[in-house]
Motif scaffolding. Structure first.
Motif, PDB file in Angstrom:
ATOM      1  N   ILE A 196       1.977   1.848 -11.095  1.00  0.00           N
ATOM      2  CA  ILE A 196       0.829   2.090 -10.232  1.00  0.00           C
ATOM      3  C   ILE A 196       1.310   2.420  -8.836  1.00  0.00           C
ATOM      4  O   ILE A 196       2.184   1.740  -8.301  1.00  0.00           O
ATOM      5  CB  ILE A 196      -0.134   0.871 -10.221  1.00  0.00           C
TER       6      ILE A 196
ATOM      7  N   GLY B  94      -3.901   3.781  -6.194  1.00  0.00           N
ATOM      8  CA  GLY B  94      -4.449   3.334  -7.463  1.00  0.00           C
ATOM      9  C   GLY B  94      -4.100   4.201  -8.650  1.00  0.00           C
ATOM     10  O   GLY B  94      -4.615   3.998  -9.748  1.00  0.00           O
TER      11      GLY B  94
ATOM     12  N   SER C 156      -3.736  -3.034 -12.463  1.00  0.00           N
ATOM     13  CA  SER C 156      -4.675  -3.003 -11.341  1.00  0.00           C
ATOM     14  C   SER C 156      -4.023  -3.648 -10.139  1.00  0.00           C
ATOM     15  O   SER C 156      -2.940  -4.240 -10.233  1.00  0.00           O
ATOM     16  CB  SER C 156      -5.965  -3.734 -11.708  1.00  0.00           C
ATOM     17  N   ARG C 157      -4.705  -3.520  -8.999  1.00  0.00           N
ATOM     18  CA  ARG C 157      -4.130  -4.091  -7.791  1.00  0.00           C
ATOM     19  C   ARG C 157      -5.206  -4.762  -6.958  1.00  0.00           C
ATOM     20  O   ARG C 157      -6.378  -4.391  -7.033  1.00  0.00           O
ATOM     21  CB  ARG C 157      -3.358  -3.057  -6.971  1.00  0.00           C
TER      22      ARG C 157
ATOM     23  N   ASP D 189       0.795  -1.226   0.000  1.00  0.00           N
ATOM     24  CA  ASP D 189       0.000   0.000   0.000  1.00  0.00           C
ATOM     25  C   ASP D 189       0.830   1.280   0.000  1.00  0.00           C
ATOM     26  O   ASP D 189       0.307   2.333  -0.362  1.00  0.00           O
ATOM     27  CB  ASP D 189      -0.992  -0.001   1.167  1.00  0.00           C
TER      28      ASP D 189
ATOM     29  N   THR E 149      -2.257   5.440 -11.847  1.00  0.00           N
ATOM     30  CA  THR E 149      -1.536   4.663 -12.856  1.00  0.00           C
ATOM     31  C   THR E 149      -0.992   5.553 -13.967  1.00  0.00           C
ATOM     32  O   THR E 149      -1.490   6.661 -14.205  1.00  0.00           O
ATOM     33  CB  THR E 149      -2.452   3.602 -13.489  1.00  0.00           C
TER      34      THR E 149
END
Length: 129
Positions: A51, A56, A71-72, A30, A58
């Motif tokens: 990212i 979030g 994405s994560r 995070d 990008t």
């Protein structure tokens, strides 16, 4: 110890799709950036996407915009690179790498740090008919 493991590469026909995974261990993502890079034989390593995992945010290289999506999944501590509309020129070894938000000379909100300190081993993507 920070460790990254990529998976999901393979052989796909032009126009096809693959999803690469980058699994992190030894730390939580995070407060880190994940960068995706690729290197084709005889060519320099190229930035593909990044990212800021916790936020979030990008960014994408022009060559992959509109085709690739990063994405994560914070619960799984993983980042993905969805690659659609693959072209032969996307053939390369793909790597993920990580760096902490708080290193020197890395402005808040930026996606690309001055350098990445931890790298995965890479996964081969081959686009060919």
């Amino acid at each position: 110890q920070l460790q990254l493991v990529e998976s999901g590469g393979g052989l796909v026909q032009p126009g096809g799709s693959l999803r690469l995974s980058c699994e992190a261990s030894g730390f939580t993502l995070d407060q880190y950036v994940i960068g995706w890079f690729r290197q084709a034989p005889g060519r320099e390593r190229e930035e593909v996407s990044c990212i800021r995992v916790g936020e979030g945010r990008t960014e994408y290289a022009d060559s992959v915009k509109g085709r690739f999506t990063v994405s994560r999944d914070l619960a799984k501590n993983m980042v993905y690179l969805q690659m659609n509309g693959l072209k032969p020129e996307d053939t390369a070894v793909y790597y993920c790498a990580t760096e902490f938000f708080g290193i020197p000379r890395f402005p808040p909100g930026d996606c690309w740090p001055p350098s990445f300190s931890s790298w995965g081993q890479g996964t081969q993507v081959t686009v060919s008919s």
